[in-house]
Scaffold this active site. Structure first.
Site, PDB file in Angstrom:
ATOM      1  CB  SER A 183      34.335  38.354  24.163  1.00  0.00           C
ATOM      2  OG  SER A 183      33.624  38.494  22.940  1.00  0.00           O
ATOM      3  CG  HIS A 211      37.436  37.082  27.135  1.00  0.00           C
ATOM      4  ND1 HIS A 211      37.770  38.291  27.705  1.00  0.00           N
ATOM      5  CD2 HIS A 211      37.243  37.336  25.820  1.00  0.00           C
ATOM      6  CE1 HIS A 211      37.772  39.234  26.778  1.00  0.00           C
ATOM      7  NE2 HIS A 211      37.449  38.683  25.629  1.00  0.00           N
ATOM      8  CE  LYS A 242      40.410  39.240  24.945  1.00  0.00           C
ATOM      9  NZ  LYS A 242      41.221  39.233  23.712  1.00  0.00           N
TER      10      LYS A 242
END
Length: 394
Positions: A183, A211, A242
């Protein structure tokens, strides 16, 4: 009421101010858009995890409104009592199908999905082998478990195998765990080699794909799909907050693993389940991933454009291979000053220093999205160049 016992916290805050590391929260006054208003300033937003722009996608909003009318604003209970709604089960079935696993379970956040799973499936007598740059939720899950943890240098397959050779005959289970996309640096884990080590040394293989989901693989199926490793990773963790654009986390694995988490994962047992509108929006997001691949294509086109611009200007972007692109400056005070001046000039890119990243590796972290235009990214590069030269970063 006397607060003398808490004065030490005021002293610690003062130290942060003196070190120029004190930060206050930026307040978002619009939707999470590529150009948004924070603290009264309209800025190009390079600090959001909203990779595909799904926070404002019409289908997600429509489905959230419909679920709100049908089911109300909250579920009213934990999952194991009266809080498992049909929409939660539909979302979990969709995630399992999307990630190509037998079953999935949704948690209140990606953090609790990681921490709760590690703590549930292992005991104190077991061993965890973890990349040194794994996410804080993995680290905290390991610490709560109080099992032995062995850390290998970032992405160092040789060092990882040396650890596994040393503990090959150790009693107890072994968990090999990694982020899929890291990240803070935006690089991708060497998952094929880690999977081979897990199989060779009898480890449970677990990946945090927060991610990578919605970014890597076919239609955003993540790191496992990106490398063609379906069926060889035992536990996949992902996030719904996300690229999915909403809120929560999930775990995908075998049916028995998921049912065991129903009984032993403490965040699942002791937290009220997702509001129905949230679950409905998440469900719609996975449909969008499958039906609108052009969003991911645009994300990567923007990523290439922006990275090329940063490198052309002479910024240090480290190991990045994904839309997460750090601009590494080293000194934490300088990183925060860089961030503050960028914000005043019209770009929001958060400064990040220790303990989030190691000492001496402070940076601003930039993330482009599918909804940025090339004109916006070009303007951001102009501002980065001007401020970077003013601060003698480039």
């Amino acid at each position: 009421m006397s607060q003398a016992e808490l004065k030490y916290l005021s002293d610690e805050l003062q130290k942060l101010r003196e070190q120029k590391l004190y930060q206050r929260l930026r307040v978002l006054e619009t939707a999470q858009l590529p150009v948004a208003r924070f603290d009264g300033h309209e800025v190009i937003n390079l600090s959001s995890n909203n990779y595909l722009g799904l926070t404002t996608h019409p289908r997600l909003k429509q489905r959230a409104r419909a679920a709100l009318e049908q089911f109300g604003v909250g579920s009213g209970a934990v999952r194991t009592i009266a809080g498992t709604m049909s929409i939660h089960l539909a979302l979990e079935a969709k995630i399992a199908q999307f990630k190509q696993v037998e079953a999935a379970v949704v948690f209140q956040s990606g953090f609790t999905a990681n921490a709760g799973t590690v703590q549930a499936i292992l005991g104190r007598e077991d061993l965890i082998i973890s990349d040194e740059l794994n996410h804080a939720s993995i680290i905290d899950g390991c610490r709560l478990l109080r099992a032995e943890i062995k850390i290998y240098p970032h992405k160092d397959i040789g060092a990882c195998e040396e650890i596994l050779e040393e503990v090959e005959n150790r009693k107890g289970r072994k968990l090999l765990i990694t982020d899929g996309v890291f990240s803070m640096d935006g690089d991708i884990a060497p998952l094929p080699q880690l999977v081979e080590l897990a199989e060779k040394y009898g480890c449970i293989m677990m990946i945090d794909d927060a991610h990578a989901s919605g970014v890597l693989g076919r239609n955003g199926r993540g790191t496992v799909d990106h490398f063609g490793l379906h069926g060889r990773v035992d536990v996949q963790v992902g996030t719904l907050s996300k690229a999915i654009g909403v809120l929560g986390g999930y775990v995908g694995s075998t049916r028995d693993t998921i049912e065991f988490l129903y009984h032993r994962a403490r965040p699942f047992l002791f937290s009220t389940s997702h509001p129905p509108a949230v679950a409905a929006a998440c469900l719609a997001a996975f449909e969008v991933l499958e039906e609108e691949p052009q969003l991911i294509e645009k994300l990567w086109a923007n990523t290439r454009f922006f990275k090329d611009g940063l490198k052309r200007l002479g910024f240090n972007t480290g190991m990045s291979e994904t839309p997460i692109t750090p601009v590494i400056v080293g000194d934490a005070a300088l990183a925060h000053e860089f961030s503050r001046q960028l914000f005043q000039a019209g770009v929001f890119a958060q400064g990040i220093g220790f303990p989030t990243v190691p000492q001496g590796k402070a940076r601003i972290r930039t993330i482009v999205t599918a909804t940025h235009t090339e004109e916006e990214l070009s303007r951001a590069l102009e501002i980065l160049e001007k401020v970077g030269k003013n601060l003698r970063i480039i």
